[in-house]
Design a protein around this motif. Sequence first.
Motif, PDB file in Angstrom:
ATOM      1  N   TYR A  65       3.089  17.286  -7.183  1.00  0.00           N
ATOM      2  CA  TYR A  65       4.321  17.906  -7.642  1.00  0.00           C
ATOM      3  C   TYR A  65       4.189  19.396  -7.395  1.00  0.00           C
ATOM      4  CZ  TYR A  65       5.333  13.411  -9.628  1.00  0.00           C
ATOM      5  OH  TYR A  65       5.574  12.070  -9.765  1.00  0.00           O
ATOM      6  N   ASN A 122       0.801  -1.221   0.000  1.00  0.00           N
ATOM      7  CA  ASN A 122       0.000   0.000   0.000  1.00  0.00           C
ATOM      8  C   ASN A 122       0.837   1.275   0.000  1.00  0.00           C
ATOM      9  OD1 ASN A 122      -2.508  -1.243  -0.143  1.00  0.00           O
ATOM     10  ND2 ASN A 122      -2.566  -1.602   2.059  1.00  0.00           N
ATOM     11  N   ALA A 123       2.081   1.200   0.521  1.00  0.00           N
ATOM     12  CA  ALA A 123       2.932   2.392   0.573  1.00  0.00           C
ATOM     13  C   ALA A 123       3.147   2.948  -0.829  1.00  0.00           C
ATOM     14  CB  ALA A 123       4.276   2.066   1.226  1.00  0.00           C
ATOM     15  N   VAL A 124       3.410   2.053  -1.761  1.00  0.00           N
ATOM     16  CA  VAL A 124       3.718   2.506  -3.119  1.00  0.00           C
ATOM     17  C   VAL A 124       2.444   2.905  -3.865  1.00  0.00           C
ATOM     18  CG1 VAL A 124       3.776   0.207  -4.145  1.00  0.00           C
ATOM     19  CG2 VAL A 124       5.161   2.000  -5.118  1.00  0.00           C
ATOM     20  N   ILE A 125       1.325   2.224  -3.566  1.00  0.00           N
ATOM     21  CA  ILE A 125       0.043   2.584  -4.194  1.00  0.00           C
ATOM     22  C   ILE A 125      -0.403   3.956  -3.683  1.00  0.00           C
ATOM     23  CG2 ILE A 125      -2.400   1.965  -4.427  1.00  0.00           C
ATOM     24  CD1 ILE A 125      -1.588  -0.980  -4.271  1.00  0.00           C
ATOM     25  N   THR A 126      -0.304   4.165  -2.369  1.00  0.00           N
ATOM     26  CA  THR A 126      -0.677   5.455  -1.775  1.00  0.00           C
ATOM     27  C   THR A 126       0.187   6.575  -2.342  1.00  0.00           C
ATOM     28  OG1 THR A 126      -1.184   4.260   0.252  1.00  0.00           O
ATOM     29  CG2 THR A 126      -1.057   6.653   0.427  1.00  0.00           C
ATOM     30  N   LEU A 127       1.489   6.303  -2.449  1.00  0.00           N
ATOM     31  CA  LEU A 127       2.394   7.311  -3.005  1.00  0.00           C
ATOM     32  C   LEU A 127       1.935   7.719  -4.404  1.00  0.00           C
ATOM     33  CD1 LEU A 127       5.070   8.947  -3.052  1.00  0.00           C
ATOM     34  CD2 LEU A 127       6.151   6.908  -3.997  1.00  0.00           C
ATOM     35  N   LYS A 128       1.667   6.707  -5.250  1.00  0.00           N
ATOM     36  CA  LYS A 128       1.274   6.993  -6.627  1.00  0.00           C
ATOM     37  C   LYS A 128      -0.055   7.748  -6.671  1.00  0.00           C
ATOM     38  CE  LYS A 128       1.199   6.968 -11.035  1.00  0.00           C
ATOM     39  NZ  LYS A 128       2.157   7.722 -11.852  1.00  0.00           N
ATOM     40  N   ARG A 129      -1.008   7.361  -5.792  1.00  0.00           N
ATOM     41  CA  ARG A 129      -2.331   7.990  -5.794  1.00  0.00           C
ATOM     42  C   ARG A 129      -2.285   9.420  -5.291  1.00  0.00           C
ATOM     43  NH1 ARG A 129      -5.792   3.510  -3.314  1.00  0.00           N
ATOM     44  NH2 ARG A 129      -6.397   2.262  -5.131  1.00  0.00           N
ATOM     45  N   GLU A 130      -1.490   9.660  -4.252  1.00  0.00           N
ATOM     46  CA  GLU A 130      -1.613  10.941  -3.544  1.00  0.00           C
ATOM     47  C   GLU A 130      -0.454  11.899  -3.761  1.00  0.00           C
ATOM     48  OE1 GLU A 130      -2.542  10.149   0.535  1.00  0.00           O
ATOM     49  OE2 GLU A 130      -4.170   8.773  -0.013  1.00  0.00           O
ATOM     50  N   VAL A 131       0.549  11.442  -4.517  1.00  0.00           N
ATOM     51  CA  VAL A 131       1.719  12.292  -4.686  1.00  0.00           C
ATOM     52  C   VAL A 131       1.337  13.582  -5.417  1.00  0.00           C
ATOM     53  CG1 VAL A 131       2.477  11.406  -6.940  1.00  0.00           C
ATOM     54  CG2 VAL A 131       4.166  12.199  -5.291  1.00  0.00           C
ATOM     55  N   ILE A 172       8.775  16.554  -6.258  1.00  0.00           N
ATOM     56  CA  ILE A 172       7.760  15.810  -5.504  1.00  0.00           C
ATOM     57  C   ILE A 172       7.477  16.562  -4.214  1.00  0.00           C
ATOM     58  CG2 ILE A 172       7.628  13.846  -3.917  1.00  0.00           C
ATOM     59  CD1 ILE A 172       8.308  12.015  -6.059  1.00  0.00           C
TER      60      ILE A 172
END
Lengths: 205, 205
Positions: free
Chosen positions: A59, A48-57, A66
């Motif tokens: 710029y 989930n860490a990487v999914i959350t990053l992609k969803r909520e990141v 970032i």
Amino acid sequence: MSQQYPSVLLEKAVGEFAKLPGIGRKTAMRLVLHLLRQDLQTVEAFGNAVITLKREVKYCKVCHNISDTDVCQICSNSSRDASTVCVVENIRDVMAVENTQQYKGLYHVLGGVISPMDGVGPSDLQIESLVERVKSGTVKEVILALSSTMEGDTTNFYIFRKLAPYDVKLTMIARGISIGDELEYTDEVTLGRSIVNRTVFTGTM
Amino acid sequence: MSQQYPSVLLEKAVGEFAKLPGIGRKTAMRLVLHLLRQDLQTVEAFGNAVITLKREVKYCKVCHNISDTDVCQICSNSSRDASTVCVVENIRDVMAVENTQQYKGLYHVLGGVISPMDGVGPSDLQIESLVERVKSGTVKEVILALSSTMEGDTTNFYIFRKLAPYDVKLTMIARGISIGDELEYTDEVTLGRSIVNRTVFTGTM
């Protein structure tokens, strides 16, 4: 030789890991089996860490670094010098320059360099927004800090042409022999340039 | 030196990757930024593949290999020789033996080897269930295929003692010089054993 996986789920997970750069199927298998030995909570935290990053990141609207906020910590820090902008290729380069603790200005993350071979043209990069920043008038100096490659040089030259109409000082990070390098092992081009671009010796290194 | 991450989400994702064996923070950063360049669907496929695996993975009731079903493909394959059981440490070893295409019997995955240093005792391994399989009477031969280490040898000996009361042939995979090895570069212990355990030369290798 194609390997027979005992489980479709395992094969799928290994396949996903093996898509990562520098990770082959053997390493992927090792990593997946490592995760399989952890409890479900740990595995969920990982996935989930990487999914959350992609969803909520987000710029940064100004420098395109970032950020967790609309304007990043560096751009919104009033103690930094907003008249100097360092142009870098990516986020890792921002971190690399920050780690030197030698730079107190702002950044501009291009998101790559011009590389026709890889299908990357000027319009794929944040060059227009750099021109806009310079146009706005607060920027006095733009430091080009791209890789010393053909693509980096091309990008440097493109930016040079784009910024030529504006009253801004354009500089480039120094190229020369690395600290700790021995002359006899330095390549000719670097050594040649470091002689041409010699600096006045002031008694400090 | 602690790095300053521009985003908490990024730092968290990098931290999760850096927990994997053999992955440092620099590699973790490279992998996370690679995933960040993919579209959301790809990243979700990656993250969910490993979560789904952990949630839904089953282990074969007979041999404890990873499986999508209660009894794995190997154990449920009636064309394989159910009277021979090859004892291995883990799932990767099953795949390694399968890849040789030299073995048509069944497996028994211990889930490790006895290693007091790492807190792994016989009760942490699938040794009791191996004894049960042998007790049931269908098994004629048990092949020990563990690593040639102190821990592997200890485990071999423990299993030897446990199976001694039963009418089953206990064998061990051959140890000797590797195919393609040159004698002068082979370590003494291996070379010594390969002389002691020499086999009758029948004209084929």
